[in-house]
Write a protein that holds these residues in place. Structure first.
Motif, PDB file in Angstrom:
ATOM      1  N   THR A  17       6.816 -10.059  -4.123  1.00 46.43           N
ATOM      2  CA  THR A  17       7.912  -9.454  -3.344  1.00 46.43           C
ATOM      3  C   THR A  17       8.010 -10.001  -1.918  1.00 46.43           C
ATOM      4  O   THR A  17       8.964  -9.700  -1.201  1.00 46.43           O
ATOM      5  N   VAL A  18       6.981 -10.752  -1.482  1.00 45.83           N
ATOM      6  CA  VAL A  18       6.961 -11.280  -0.112  1.00 45.83           C
ATOM      7  C   VAL A  18       7.831 -12.539  -0.061  1.00 45.83           C
ATOM      8  O   VAL A  18       7.664 -13.445  -0.890  1.00 45.83           O
ATOM      9  N   ARG A  19       8.724 -12.598   0.963  1.00 43.15           N
ATOM     10  CA  ARG A  19       9.600 -13.746   1.143  1.00 43.15           C
ATOM     11  C   ARG A  19       9.566 -14.154   2.624  1.00 43.15           C
ATOM     12  O   ARG A  19       9.148 -13.371   3.484  1.00 43.15           O
ATOM     13  N   PRO A  20       9.988 -15.366   2.933  1.00 37.47           N
ATOM     14  CA  PRO A  20      10.005 -15.771   4.355  1.00 37.47           C
ATOM     15  C   PRO A  20      10.842 -14.801   5.192  1.00 37.47           C
ATOM     16  O   PRO A  20      11.987 -14.475   4.855  1.00 37.47           O
ATOM     17  N   GLY A  21      10.251 -14.307   6.244  1.00 35.87           N
ATOM     18  CA  GLY A  21      10.913 -13.376   7.131  1.00 35.87           C
ATOM     19  C   GLY A  21      10.946 -11.948   6.614  1.00 35.87           C
ATOM     20  O   GLY A  21      11.494 -11.065   7.292  1.00 35.87           O
ATOM     21  N   TYR A  22      10.348 -11.709   5.420  1.00 41.19           N
ATOM     22  CA  TYR A  22      10.378 -10.333   4.879  1.00 41.19           C
ATOM     23  C   TYR A  22       9.026 -10.012   4.257  1.00 41.19           C
ATOM     24  O   TYR A  22       8.625 -10.634   3.273  1.00 41.19           O
ATOM     25  N   THR A  23       8.327  -9.075   4.893  1.00 42.18           N
ATOM     26  CA  THR A  23       7.039  -8.628   4.386  1.00 42.18           C
ATOM     27  C   THR A  23       7.143  -7.138   4.114  1.00 42.18           C
ATOM     28  O   THR A  23       7.022  -6.321   5.047  1.00 42.18           O
ATOM     29  N   PRO A  24       7.392  -6.745   2.870  1.00 46.57           N
ATOM     30  CA  PRO A  24       7.599  -5.340   2.573  1.00 46.57           C
ATOM     31  C   PRO A  24       6.295  -4.542   2.641  1.00 46.57           C
ATOM     32  O   PRO A  24       5.190  -5.086   2.574  1.00 46.57           O
ATOM     33  N   VAL A  25       6.413  -3.223   2.784  1.00 46.35           N
ATOM     34  CA  VAL A  25       5.250  -2.320   2.746  1.00 46.35           C
ATOM     35  C   VAL A  25       4.853  -2.115   1.284  1.00 46.35           C
ATOM     36  O   VAL A  25       5.710  -1.785   0.449  1.00 46.35           O
ATOM     37  N   PRO A  26       3.588  -2.330   0.972  1.00 45.87           N
ATOM     38  CA  PRO A  26       3.162  -2.137  -0.432  1.00 45.87           C
ATOM     39  C   PRO A  26       3.371  -0.684  -0.882  1.00 45.87           C
ATOM     40  O   PRO A  26       3.015   0.250  -0.155  1.00 45.87           O
ATOM     41  N   VAL A  27       3.953  -0.545  -2.049  1.00 40.38           N
ATOM     42  CA  VAL A  27       4.148   0.780  -2.645  1.00 40.38           C
ATOM     43  C   VAL A  27       3.425   0.798  -4.004  1.00 40.38           C
ATOM     44  O   VAL A  27       3.957   0.284  -4.996  1.00 40.38           O
ATOM     45  N   PRO A  28       2.201   1.351  -4.033  1.00 38.34           N
ATOM     46  CA  PRO A  28       1.444   1.325  -5.302  1.00 38.34           C
ATOM     47  C   PRO A  28       2.147   2.140  -6.385  1.00 38.34           C
ATOM     48  O   PRO A  28       2.717   3.189  -6.116  1.00 38.34           O
ATOM     49  N   LYS A  29       2.077   1.619  -7.604  1.00 38.80           N
ATOM     50  CA  LYS A  29       2.620   2.313  -8.773  1.00 38.80           C
ATOM     51  C   LYS A  29       1.536   2.628  -9.803  1.00 38.80           C
ATOM     52  O   LYS A  29       1.836   3.166 -10.861  1.00 38.80           O
ATOM     53  N   THR A  30       0.295   2.289  -9.492  1.00 34.44           N
ATOM     54  CA  THR A  30      -0.855   2.577 -10.360  1.00 34.44           C
ATOM     55  C   THR A  30      -1.931   3.223  -9.513  1.00 34.44           C
ATOM     56  O   THR A  30      -1.705   3.561  -8.336  1.00 34.44           O
ATOM     57  N   ARG A  31      -3.079   3.371 -10.084  1.00 34.51           N
ATOM     58  CA  ARG A  31      -4.187   3.955  -9.323  1.00 34.51           C
ATOM     59  C   ARG A  31      -4.707   3.011  -8.260  1.00 34.51           C
ATOM     60  O   ARG A  31      -5.550   3.394  -7.445  1.00 34.51           O
ATOM     61  N   ILE A  32      -4.252   1.755  -8.255  1.00 37.17           N
ATOM     62  CA  ILE A  32      -4.637   0.814  -7.199  1.00 37.17           C
ATOM     63  C   ILE A  32      -3.795   1.164  -5.978  1.00 37.17           C
ATOM     64  O   ILE A  32      -2.667   0.659  -5.796  1.00 37.17           O
ATOM     65  N   ASP A  33      -4.330   2.083  -5.147  1.00 37.83           N
ATOM     66  CA  ASP A  33      -3.564   2.607  -4.017  1.00 37.83           C
ATOM     67  C   ASP A  33      -3.931   1.990  -2.684  1.00 37.83           C
ATOM     68  O   ASP A  33      -3.285   2.256  -1.680  1.00 37.83           O
ATOM     69  N   LEU A  34      -4.969   1.174  -2.630  1.00 36.33           N
ATOM     70  CA  LEU A  34      -5.397   0.517  -1.382  1.00 36.33           C
ATOM     71  C   LEU A  34      -4.981  -0.946  -1.443  1.00 36.33           C
ATOM     72  O   LEU A  34      -5.600  -1.758  -2.146  1.00 36.33           O
ATOM     73  N   ILE A  35      -3.893  -1.278  -0.684  1.00 36.91           N
ATOM     74  CA  ILE A  35      -3.372  -2.651  -0.674  1.00 36.91           C
ATOM     75  C   ILE A  35      -3.178  -3.053   0.786  1.00 36.91           C
ATOM     76  O   ILE A  35      -2.517  -2.340   1.556  1.00 36.91           O
ATOM     77  N   GLN A  36      -3.748  -4.179   1.164  1.00 38.62           N
ATOM     78  CA  GLN A  36      -3.613  -4.705   2.532  1.00 38.62           C
ATOM     79  C   GLN A  36      -3.354  -6.206   2.481  1.00 38.62           C
ATOM     80  O   GLN A  36      -3.983  -6.924   1.691  1.00 38.62           O
ATOM     81  N   LEU A  37      -2.406  -6.641   3.394  1.00 31.50           N
ATOM     82  CA  LEU A  37      -2.162  -8.068   3.611  1.00 31.50           C
ATOM     83  C   LEU A  37      -2.748  -8.407   4.964  1.00 31.50           C
ATOM     84  O   LEU A  37      -2.378  -7.809   5.990  1.00 31.50           O
ATOM     85  N   VAL A  38      -3.699  -9.314   5.013  1.00 35.06           N
ATOM     86  CA  VAL A  38      -4.464  -9.625   6.230  1.00 35.06           C
ATOM     87  C   VAL A  38      -4.282 -11.100   6.550  1.00 35.06           C
ATOM     88  O   VAL A  38      -4.319 -11.961   5.646  1.00 35.06           O
ATOM     89  N   ASP A  39      -4.115 -11.401   7.891  1.00 33.67           N
ATOM     90  CA  ASP A  39      -3.978 -12.816   8.285  1.00 33.67           C
ATOM     91  C   ASP A  39      -5.351 -13.423   8.476  1.00 33.67           C
ATOM     92  O   ASP A  39      -6.382 -12.775   8.237  1.00 33.67           O
TER      93      ASP A  39
END
Length: 473
Positions: free
Chosen positions: A65-87
């Motif tokens: 879902t990540v595109r140039p100039g657009y970094t959406p907020v992760p919305v978990p749909k499973t039990r995997i509820d901890l999602i982070q994008l780190v530089d």
């Protein structure tokens, strides 16, 4: 090293039921522990593999879902509820609601050639997170972040089944329960099985020498316990019959010994009470005659006791045909004896005992014969057959087995030889049985016909045919 009595009683109980139950329960505990540990490992590995797969799938879905100039907020749909994008500097660029405000979930930096790694990261407070660390592909990095590496962490808190010892406790409880059930089953089955042995033992304990009529209970079928019970009952039956025979023997023996002793005592008392009327020489002669009869009875009883007890006698190859001729020729005077024997009638036996049988049969025949006795030793199949016939009055069919009993003497025998012991034929039959043979009275046109059969030595079965080689008249 010897164990103290207390430890020995604990680890080596006397009860077979307890021993088998402890052994079976112990083995069940060992096997179930191995199986339980394997199941625990499989469960843990399965849960971890499933979480890591879900984490990798969630990471891939978000990166799509990540595109140039657009970094959406992760919305978990499973039990995997901890999602982070780190530089590359460890700053959190985007995070799901559960991971917002938290530092980077991991410091892992997967290399380009291994872009995806699975980890379990634990904090100082003991909280652990299972996550997948993913390096963003170089192509996407160049297009979106101008080549600066970015990393995505997707995971969830470690499940309680892995974070605690609950699984181990459940498994241990199941192992103990199953081992206990197996031990109880063995205790119950052993109780039913050994209960039969206990019943046999209790019955055997009630049996005494005065009452041998009791028999142990026989379970149905052909199990080991059923066979044991039947063998015990057969042994008890033989023992009861043997005791009955011993009692009859003791009663008969005491009677047979008491009669001459009473007569001897009476004659001696008369000699003491009436010294002027009783001839002492005649009293001494009578006493000697009674003593000789008592000596004969005692000697025969000793021989009979040794035969019944199965005392071994030295056996050797014996030509019983030659032995018959020798014993027939040794008798001189009185009723003539005609003897005939075949070649090579070799049997394995005791020479002294076989001589006694032949002598007893010849003496008995000469005692009852009218004009003569005939003795024939021949081969019939694989047996040596010795036939002793006389031309006397014979023996009635109903008495043919009775004469082989101890102290049994027919009226004619008592008249012809008052001083006999009545044990000669009983001893002869026992000697025949000790040589795996038989001694019987068979039909005869005239007189009595005694037939002794003894197995030949196997190597001699096919030797010279049964041709008379010696005759004596």
């Amino acid at each position: 090293m010897l164990l103290p009595d207390s430890l020995r009683a604990l680890f080596l109980p006397d009860s077979l039921r307890t021993r088998t139950t402890m052994a079976v329960a112990g083995l069940a505990l060992i096997f179930m522990t191995a199986i339980g540990a394997s199941i625990d490992r499989l469960v843990v590995d399965g849960v971890e593999a499933q979480i890591f797969q879900e984490a990798q799938r969630a990471a891939g879905n978000y990166l799509g879902t990540v595109r140039p100039g657009y970094t959406p907020v992760p919305v978990p749909k499973t039990r995997i509820d901890l999602i982070q994008l780190v530089d590359s500097h460890g700053r959190v660029v985007a995070a799901s609601a559960a991971a917002a405000g938290r530092p980077a979930l991991s410091t892992a930096r997967p290399p380009v050639d291994n872009r995806m790694q699975n980890q379990i990261v634990c904090s100082a407070q003991g909280e652990c997170v299972m996550l997948a660390a993913v390096r963003v592909a170089p192509l996407e990095t160049r297009e979106i972040w101008h080549g600066e590496p970015h990393y995505l962490y997707a995971g969830t808190a470690e499940p309680a089944i892995l974070a605690s010892h609950r699984l181990a406790f459940l498994t241990a409880g199941g192992i103990v329960l199953i081992a206990g059930l197996i031990g109880w089953g063995n205790w119950w089955l052993a109780g039913r099985t050994i209960g039969r042995v206990t019943a046999i033992r209790a019955t055997m304990a009630e049996i005494t020498a005065s009452d041998l009529s009791l028999r142990v209970p026989e379970p149905p079928g052909r199990t080991e316990y059923a066979l044991l019970a039947r063998t015990a009952n057969r042994t008890l039956a033989r023992l009861e019959e043997s005791v009955k025979q011993q009692r009859r023997f003791a009663s008969t023996t005491s009677h047979e010994l008491r009669t001459p002793l009473t007569g001897l005592r009476t004659r001696l008392e008369e000699a003491l009470l009436y010294p002027g009327e009783v001839d002492p020489h005649e009293t001494i002669r009578d006493a000697l005659a009674v003593t000789e009869r008592l000596e004969t009875i005692v000697d025969d009883l000793l021989v009979l006791a040794r035969l019944r007890a199965g005392d071994p006698a030295a056996h050797e190859p014996i030509d019983i045909g030659a032995l018959v001729i020798e014993e027939a020729t040794a008798e001189v005077g009185g009723v003539p004896v005609q003897a005939r024997a075949c070649r090579d009638l070799i049997v394995m036996g005791s020479r002294i005992q076989l001589i006694r049988v032949v002598d007893n049969l010849l003496t008995n025949a000469r005692r009852h014969a009218g004009t003569g006795v005939q003795v024939v030793a021949e081969r019939v199949d694989d047996q040596a057959v010795i036939t002793v016939c006389d031309d006397g009055d014979g023996i009635a069919p109903q008495d043919r087995e009775r004469v082989f009993e101890r102290f049994v003497r027919l009226d004619d025998g008592r008249r012809r030889e008052p001083g006999g012991s009545g044990l000669g034929l009983a001893i002869s039959r026992d000697i025949a049985h000790a040589h795996h043979g038989t001694l019987r009275i068979e039909d005869s046109p005239r007189g009595a016909r005694f037939v002794l059969r003894i197995p030949l030595i196997p190597a001699m079965h096919g030797s010279t045919p049964g041709i008379p080689v010696e005759e004596f008249s």
